[in-house]
Write an enzyme that holds these catalytic residues in place. Structure first.
Site, short mmCIF file in Angstrom:
data_model
loop_
_atom_site.label_atom_id
_atom_site.label_comp_id
_atom_site.label_asym_id
_atom_site.label_seq_id
_atom_site.Cartn_x
_atom_site.Cartn_y
_atom_site.Cartn_z
N ASN A 191 0.87 -1.17 0.00
CA ASN A 191 0.00 0.00 0.00
C ASN A 191 0.91 1.22 0.00
OD1 ASN A 191 -1.81 2.04 0.46
ND2 ASN A 191 -2.31 1.41 2.56
N TRP A 192 1.01 1.88 -1.16
CA TRP A 192 1.97 2.99 -1.27
C TRP A 192 1.42 4.26 -0.62
CZ3 TRP A 192 3.80 2.48 -7.13
CH2 TRP A 192 4.42 1.22 -7.30
N LYS A 193 0.16 4.25 -0.24
CA LYS A 193 -0.48 5.43 0.39
C LYS A 193 -0.20 6.67 -0.45
CE LYS A 193 0.12 3.27 4.87
NZ LYS A 193 0.00 3.40 6.29
N HIS A 214 -9.52 0.68 4.97
CA HIS A 214 -8.22 0.89 5.62
C HIS A 214 -8.43 1.78 6.85
CE1 HIS A 214 -4.15 2.25 6.38
NE2 HIS A 214 -3.76 1.17 5.72
N GLU A 272 -6.86 4.20 7.98
CA GLU A 272 -6.73 5.65 7.74
C GLU A 272 -8.01 6.21 7.14
OE1 GLU A 272 -2.98 5.44 5.66
OE2 GLU A 272 -2.08 4.74 7.54
N GLU A 331 -5.39 -5.49 10.54
CA GLU A 331 -4.42 -4.41 10.73
C GLU A 331 -4.73 -3.66 12.03
OE1 GLU A 331 -2.41 -3.17 6.87
OE2 GLU A 331 -4.18 -1.93 7.06
N GLY A 335 2.19 1.95 10.75
CA GLY A 335 3.08 3.10 10.62
C GLY A 335 3.77 3.50 11.91
N SER A 384 3.34 -2.39 10.38
CA SER A 384 4.79 -2.34 10.59
C SER A 384 5.51 -3.64 10.21
CB SER A 384 5.11 -1.95 12.05
OG SER A 384 4.63 -0.64 12.31
N GLY A 404 2.79 -1.25 4.29
CA GLY A 404 2.80 0.17 3.96
C GLY A 404 4.21 0.67 3.71
N GLY A 405 4.82 1.25 4.73
CA GLY A 405 6.13 1.91 4.58
C GLY A 405 7.19 1.05 3.90
C1 PEP Z 1 -0.78 -0.15 5.84
O1 PEP Z 1 -0.66 0.85 5.17
O2 PEP Z 1 -1.79 -0.84 5.68
C2 PEP Z 1 0.26 -0.51 6.78
C3 PEP Z 1 0.17 -1.64 7.42
O3 PEP Z 1 1.30 0.37 6.94
P1 PEP Z 1 2.73 0.06 7.65
O4 PEP Z 1 3.24 -1.22 7.05
O5 PEP Z 1 3.60 1.24 7.30
O6 PEP Z 1 2.49 -0.09 9.11
#
Ligand code: PEP
Length: 251
Positions: free
Chosen positions: A10-12, A96, A98, A168, A174, A214, A235-236
């Site tokens: 997920n590049w957000k 998600h 967010e 999640e 994050g 994470s 994500g990151g």
């Molecule tokens: C996500 O964006 O769904 C996520 C899990 O982010 P991260 O891996 O950065 O925690």
């Protein structure tokens, strides 16, 4: 039964056009021989078209990070499921954390978005997860059961295989603080039990449940091999080819 692992990035709201295409090219090359896992990337809307073209013929699928629950019309700033399909997306993330917490998306809206995605032929990743306060108050199970049950309302037996669940925990996204493999396994097993109640045991057995929060190269092996964990939503660590490739290879 063995479920094929599914790892999605997920590049957000990160990367620009050039960086998106560079990342896509590096992943296509690095994952050319990948057979064991299904892989997807979810770029920002405006880069989906080009990223999908760059990944055509590769094993990597492209998805959206969100969609509108309406098919078309006066919804300024929104993107429909059909538009996502039109530019090469095959799947979409719904619910998600967010979207739920920063933009106030309700369980009903998430369900309606999932309906639109499936109707238009997109597969979906339905995200569920509790906040730290909810976990501390021992509400994890009730929260994720509610999100799952509402989210899947109206999803038929035949549509269920097109839905992947992403567990999640909000406190892990994050933050650098991932759930332990035991915490992830426990939540996934619980979600599978809820799925059994909503459908039946054999249909529930086939649903993939990703862990997200994470995930990084240093913890991917223990998380991705944990009981009931069928992949990851990343994500990151999906923004750099090396870290995403290491995560995929640690499965
Ligand atoms: C996500 O964006 O769904 C996520 C899990 O982010 P991260 O891996 O950065 O925690």
């Amino acid at each position: 039964m063995t479920r094929r692992a599914f790892i999605a990035g997920n590049w957000k709201m990160n990367l620009d056009r050039r960086a998106s295409l560079r990342l896509a090219a590096a992943l296509a090359e690095g994952l050319a021989a990948e057979e064991r896992c299904e892989i997807a990337v979810c770029p920002p809307f405006v880069y989906i078209d080009e990223v999908a073209r760059a990944l055509a013929g590769s094993k990597i699928r492209v998805g959206g990070q969100n969609l509108c629950d309406e098919p078309e019309g006066a919804f300024t700033g929104e993107i429909s499921a059909r538009m996502l399909r039109d530019v090469g997306a095959e799947l979409v993330i719904v619910g998600h954390s967010e979207r739920r917490h920063l933009y106030g998306e309700s369980d009903e809206l998430v369900s309606s978005k999932l309906r639109s995605a499936l109707d238009e032929g997109l597969d979906a990743i339905l995200c569920v997860g509790e906040t730290l306060d909810e976990r501390t108050a021992e509400q994890t199970e009730s929260v994720i059961a509610r999100q799952l049950t509402h989210g899947l309302a109206g999803v038929s037996d035949s549509e269920l295989p097109r839905v992947t669940i992403a567990y999640e925990p909000v406190w892990a996204i994050g933050t650098g603080h991932n759930a332990t493999p035991a915490q992830a396994s426990e939540a996934h097993a619980y979600l599978r039990g809820v799925l059994s109640g909503l459908y039946d045991d054999s249909r529930a057995e086939r649903v993939r449940i990703q862990y997200g929060g994470s995930v990084k190269p240093s913890n991917a092996a223990e998380l991705l091999t944990a009981r009931e964990v069928d992949g990851a939503l990343v994500g990151g660590a999906s923004l750099e080819p090396d870290s995403f490739l290491q995560i995929v290879r640690s499965r």
